[in-house]
Design a protein around this motif. Structure first.
Motif, PDB file in Angstrom:
ATOM      1  N   TYR A   1      30.820  37.851  33.477  1.00  0.00           N
ATOM      2  CA  TYR A   1      32.171  38.055  32.940  1.00  0.00           C
ATOM      3  C   TYR A   1      32.185  38.055  31.417  1.00  0.00           C
ATOM      4  CZ  TYR A   1      37.184  37.520  32.273  1.00  0.00           C
ATOM      5  OH  TYR A   1      38.485  37.699  31.876  1.00  0.00           O
ATOM      6  N   ASN A   2      31.590  37.053  30.806  1.00  0.00           N
ATOM      7  CA  ASN A   2      31.651  36.931  29.340  1.00  0.00           C
ATOM      8  C   ASN A   2      30.981  38.118  28.652  1.00  0.00           C
ATOM      9  OD1 ASN A   2      33.092  34.566  29.407  1.00  0.00           O
ATOM     10  ND2 ASN A   2      31.291  33.231  29.190  1.00  0.00           N
TER      11      ASN A   2
ATOM     12  N   GLN B   1      33.368  41.021  28.819  1.00  0.00           N
ATOM     13  CA  GLN B   1      34.431  40.818  27.841  1.00  0.00           C
ATOM     14  C   GLN B   1      33.955  41.155  26.432  1.00  0.00           C
ATOM     15  OE1 GLN B   1      35.897  36.704  27.308  1.00  0.00           O
ATOM     16  NE2 GLN B   1      37.930  37.510  27.861  1.00  0.00           N
TER      17      GLN B   1
ATOM     18  N   TRP C   1      35.321  43.296  37.178  1.00  0.00           N
ATOM     19  CA  TRP C   1      35.935  42.285  36.326  1.00  0.00           C
ATOM     20  C   TRP C   1      37.174  42.854  35.652  1.00  0.00           C
ATOM     21  CZ3 TRP C   1      34.641  37.900  37.855  1.00  0.00           C
ATOM     22  CH2 TRP C   1      33.324  37.456  37.988  1.00  0.00           C
TER      23      TRP C   1
ATOM     24  N   ASN D   1      40.996  41.275  33.424  1.00  0.00           N
ATOM     25  CA  ASN D   1      41.424  40.185  32.551  1.00  0.00           C
ATOM     26  C   ASN D   1      41.651  38.906  33.358  1.00  0.00           C
ATOM     27  OD1 ASN D   1      42.262  39.089  30.020  1.00  0.00           O
ATOM     28  ND2 ASN D   1      44.387  39.262  30.714  1.00  0.00           N
ATOM     29  N   ASN D   2      41.093  37.814  32.873  1.00  0.00           N
ATOM     30  CA  ASN D   2      41.135  36.535  33.583  1.00  0.00           C
ATOM     31  C   ASN D   2      42.477  35.858  33.344  1.00  0.00           C
ATOM     32  OD1 ASN D   2      40.414  34.348  35.088  1.00  0.00           O
ATOM     33  ND2 ASN D   2      39.025  33.458  33.565  1.00  0.00           N
TER      34      ASN D   2
ATOM     35  N   SER E   1      37.487  28.558  33.450  1.00  0.00           N
ATOM     36  CA  SER E   1      36.222  28.689  32.730  1.00  0.00           C
ATOM     37  C   SER E   1      35.048  28.939  33.664  1.00  0.00           C
ATOM     38  CB  SER E   1      35.954  27.425  31.915  1.00  0.00           C
ATOM     39  OG  SER E   1      35.927  26.283  32.764  1.00  0.00           O
TER      40      SER E   1
ATOM     41  N   LYS F   1      35.696  30.077  37.131  1.00  0.00           N
ATOM     42  CA  LYS F   1      36.138  31.128  38.045  1.00  0.00           C
ATOM     43  C   LYS F   1      36.843  32.221  37.242  1.00  0.00           C
ATOM     44  CE  LYS F   1      34.958  29.288  42.051  1.00  0.00           C
ATOM     45  NZ  LYS F   1      34.038  29.947  42.997  1.00  0.00           N
ATOM     46  N   CYS F   2      36.470  33.452  37.503  1.00  0.00           N
ATOM     47  CA  CYS F   2      37.034  34.570  36.766  1.00  0.00           C
ATOM     48  C   CYS F   2      37.621  35.590  37.740  1.00  0.00           C
ATOM     49  CB  CYS F   2      35.967  35.228  35.893  1.00  0.00           C
ATOM     50  SG  CYS F   2      35.355  34.142  34.581  1.00  0.00           S
ATOM     51  N   THR F   3      38.473  36.484  37.208  1.00  0.00           N
ATOM     52  CA  THR F   3      39.258  37.385  38.056  1.00  0.00           C
ATOM     53  C   THR F   3      38.548  38.716  38.252  1.00  0.00           C
ATOM     54  OG1 THR F   3      41.291  36.375  37.215  1.00  0.00           O
ATOM     55  CG2 THR F   3      41.504  38.497  38.364  1.00  0.00           C
TER      56      THR F   3
ATOM     57  N   GLN G   1      39.102  35.352  42.915  1.00  0.00           N
ATOM     58  CA  GLN G   1      38.402  34.543  41.937  1.00  0.00           C
ATOM     59  C   GLN G   1      36.947  34.384  42.358  1.00  0.00           C
ATOM     60  OE1 GLN G   1      40.022  33.436  39.050  1.00  0.00           O
ATOM     61  NE2 GLN G   1      41.527  34.846  39.919  1.00  0.00           N
TER      62      GLN G   1
ATOM     63  N   CYS H   1      32.107  33.160  37.370  1.00  0.00           N
ATOM     64  CA  CYS H   1      31.992  34.001  36.175  1.00  0.00           C
ATOM     65  C   CYS H   1      30.564  34.458  35.930  1.00  0.00           C
ATOM     66  CB  CYS H   1      32.508  33.251  34.944  1.00  0.00           C
ATOM     67  SG  CYS H   1      34.248  32.814  35.025  1.00  0.00           S
TER      68      CYS H   1
END
Length: 743
Positions: free
Chosen positions: A86-87, A90, A129, A131-132, A137, A139-141, A152, A155
């Protein structure tokens, strides 16, 4: 929007190939001159530092559910197809100047399931992925395209991602944001940095050959020196290159007005192309089909940068890579004077050679821009359609494309021959004060000197009795030189020596000749004066015979019946009937041929043309198919593309891009709602089967609604014309010998 820009757009629409000394252009341009225009380009230009490289992102695609309607809300997104945590996803969005997309983006599930841009990539994953919105922190959307719901996930799971795309579509003369840039490294042409808009990545002004100036003037296009744009250099692809030098044709424009008209300044240093792509692949995925466009303009005017050829809607709706190119025109592109100057010194057919050089560039480099070099379609309108005929006739081009779309080629008019082409060149040399054999003399003249000399030469040429048959918009043509092109297209079709393997789609608009009638007959002609006016303006008994045939009867109750009849007869003579003949001949040679007539167009009934070119109001004239093809009806601010115009453009784009992908204009009905076939979801396309050409003479009639196939509609009048009038390609072919009609 300033009135002058609307008027100028009307000139583009109505004048796809205006004749020499056009009487249409003069009144329009006199009004254009009187307007106080704000003609400027406020685009932010130049390269931005630290632009990302496409290869580092490894798969970036612009998604848009594009109905080409200006009034419909658009929700563009960017797909990052390489799975990442996820990060990292982003961070890539941030690098692109965007954020992760919202899972509530309207039509998100439909967009993913039907995208023609990244169909292969989307098939490989169900979750993306976004927007969360939970702010967690660990679990991400993610968005699930199968269910349309979010969920969820850890991440650290690697998924493709969806970013926003905040850039508006490109429009001429506005503050287009060019700051969202990206670099592409090609195998043989260096690294080029272009930019993104709503619909496409745009890489502009890329040279495909050395500058044809100095000693390279009148020479074959020379391959680029690899070191010029290589060696880790980043080259600017944010601005169009120069438009090729124009023949004025009575267009008494200032240099500023010319720049706006063409979308670029003029120069002989013009061998550039532009790449518009919705997808920069990861190097492993199969590329998109490629469509290479050759503009029209009678081999004398226009450029790839003209706003009418703005391809954003074609690119994003069709899911294709579009390449537009510039090529040398008029004397600069068709200079030859054998035997005084041998072909070893001036080879001739430079316009066609330039087009082939651009296709070679596409073969070598287009994969870097997300295209498939094995699936190339060439297409063009008017002189661009004529160029298609030239490329179908040139064996050295055969392996560079698979499909051909030829729009409004006046196929009745044969290719040129060395005597004809040499006469124009020799007259130009005389006007320059050069001996007919002195190539160096002509190479040392300025661009303006050559332009002025060829204008004088054309005036002399057209006054010669043996050239009475020549249409003034068709003086410059590809030449049968026995080297690049071995015979006229009609003879090549008879013998099967054209590119028979290419799939061919060709056709015309319903009222092609209407655009040219006011040039020949600017005023209404009383019926009693018909024969006298025809004899005065067109000293050719064949013309009068055609007008007085059983198929073109005047109507005494119509005050403009002479011009109306002349328009109908000329449309059939130069387009409808010879296309039918060539289709029959190509079908005999086992070519896959699809024939059409466009019964709708942009600019015929709209406010843009009404009152300006009155004769074409209510008609579908020459050039009225350009805007539907590109979906470019909103290329200027304040001018929209809505309703029937948008619907018709969707149909044309879907047919043309389906043909570009498969060699067949019919969508795959079995694909249904899958993401492989957007056209199959358009009922205007999916509900009508377009057959290949056969003995029943099937012609597809493009209309806003109820497009249909007619059979044998024009056979009787075309056979009458062939028997009693004869076609120009039969009487005035390059060899001077009569060419029999096809069986």
């Amino acid at each position: 929007m300033p009135t002058g820009k609307i008027l100028l757009l009307a000139i583009w629409f109505a004048a796809a190939a205006l004749p020499y000394s056009s009487t249409i252009a003069s009144p329009l341009l006199s009004r254009f001159h009187s307007l106080n225009l704000n003609i400027s380009s406020a685009d932010v230009t130049g390269l931005v530092n630290n632009a990302p490289a496409a290869k580092d992102i490894s798969g970036i695609h612009l998604l848009l559910d594009n109905d080409v309607d200006s009034q419909t809300p658009k929700y563009p997104l960017i797909l990052l197809s390489k799975p990442r945590v996820y990060n990292d996803s982003q961070s890539i969005c941030t690098l692109l100047g965007e954020n992760l997309a919202s899972n509530s983006t309207p039509g998100l599930q439909q967009l993913l399931n039907t995208t023609p841009v990244a169909a292969t990539e989307v098939k490989g994953s169900n979750r993306y992925w976004v927007n969360n919105d939970t702010g967690g922190s660990t679990k991400c959307t993610a968005f699930d395209r199968k269910t349309g719901h979010t969920l969820q996930l850890s991440c650290s799971v690697k998924l493709p991602a969806l970013c926003t795309n905040s850039i508006a579509r490109t429009q001429v003369g506005t503050n287009n944001d060019k700051s969202k840039q990206i670099k592409v490294t090609t195998p043989k042409a260096g690294t080029w940095q272009g930019y993104r808009d709503q619909n496409q990545f745009r890489f502009l002004g890329i040279p495909y050959a050395e500058s044809p100036i100095g000693k390279l003037r009148f020479q074959k296009p020379m391959r680029l020196n690899p070191s010029k744009y290589g060696n880790n250099k980043v080259n600017d692809a944010t601005e169009y290159g120069f438009a090729c030098t124009q023949l004025p044709l009575g267009f008494n424009l200032t240099s500023e007005q010319w720049d706006f008209f063409l979308g670029a300044k003029q120069s002989e240093d013009c061998l550039h192309l532009n790449v518009f792509t919705p997808s920069l692949k990861d190097g492993r995925s199969k590329g998109l089909s490629v469509m290479v466009y050759v503009h029209g303009g009678g081999y004398t005017v226009f450029a790839s940068s003209d706003p009418v050829f703005e391809p954003g809607n074609l690119v994003s709706r069709g899911g294709v890579v579009v390449v537009t190119l510039d090529y040398r025109m008029s004397t600069f592109g068709l200079f030859e004077n054998t035997p005084a100057i041998p072909r070893s010194k001036a080879p001739g057919n430079l316009a066609t050679r330039d087009q082939i050089a651009a296709l070679q560039w596409v073969r070598d480099n287009i994969a870097a821009f997300g295209g498939d070099p094995s699936q190339v379609t060439i297409f063009g309108e008017s002189a661009g359609g004529w160029s298609m005929r030239g490329l179908l006739s040139a064996p050295s081009a055969f392996g560079l494309y698979r499909n051909v779309i030829s729009q409004s080629d006046p196929i009745d008019i044969p290719l040129s021959n060395p005597k004809f082409a040499g006469e124009i060149t020799n007259l130009t040399m005389q006007s320059l004060g050069c001996k007919s054999s002195d190539l160096a003399c002509a190479q040392n003249k300025t661009t303006d000197e050559i332009t002025a000399a060829q204008t004088k030469a054309l005036d002399v040429f057209l006054r010669q009795p043996e050239n009475v048959w020549v249409q003034t918009a068709a003086i410059f043509r590809p030449c049968v030189d026995k080297s690049l092109i071995h015979a006229d297209f009609a003879e090549l079709v008879r013998t099967g020596k054209y590119n028979r393997k290419a799939n061919i789609m060709w056709g015309s608009t319903r009222d092609e000749a209407g655009a040219f009638v006011p040039t020949i007959f600017p005023d209404v002609i009383p019926l009693a004066d018909e024969d006298a006016e025809l004899a005065k303006r067109i000293p050719d008994n064949r013309t009068r015979g055609l007008i007085h045939s059983p198929y073109y009867k005047t109507n005494a109750s119509d005050p403009d019946t002479v011009r109306n009849t002349f328009s109908a007869a000329s449309t059939d003579y130069y387009w409808t009937c010879p296309i039918q003949v060539m289709s029959r001949g190509a079908a005999v040679q086992k070519s896959n041929v699809y024939t059409y007539i466009m019964d709708h167009g942009r600019g015929t009934d709209g406010a843009l043309v009404k009152g300006l070119v009155n004769f074409c109001t209510g008609r579908v004239c020459h050039g009225d198919d350009n805007i539907p093809t590109f979906g470019s009806g909103d290329a200027l601010p304040g001018v929209e593309q809505t309703g029937d115009d948008a619907r018709f453009s969707r149909q044309v784009i879907d047919r043309f891009t389906t043909f570009a992908k498969t060699g067949n204009p019919n969508p795959n009905r079995k694909a249904g709602g899958s993401n492989l076939d957007v056209a199959s979801q358009n009922p205007d396309v999916a509900n009508v089967q377009w057959p290949k050409y056969d003995k029943s003479n099937p012609v597809f009639l493009f209309n806003v609604t109820n497009s249909t196939v007619v059979r044998n509609a024009d056979v009787a009048k075309c056979r009458w014309t062939a028997k009693n009038i004869k076609f120009d390609y039969q009487l005035y072919g390059p060899t001077g010998k009569f060419v029999p009609i096809f069986p």
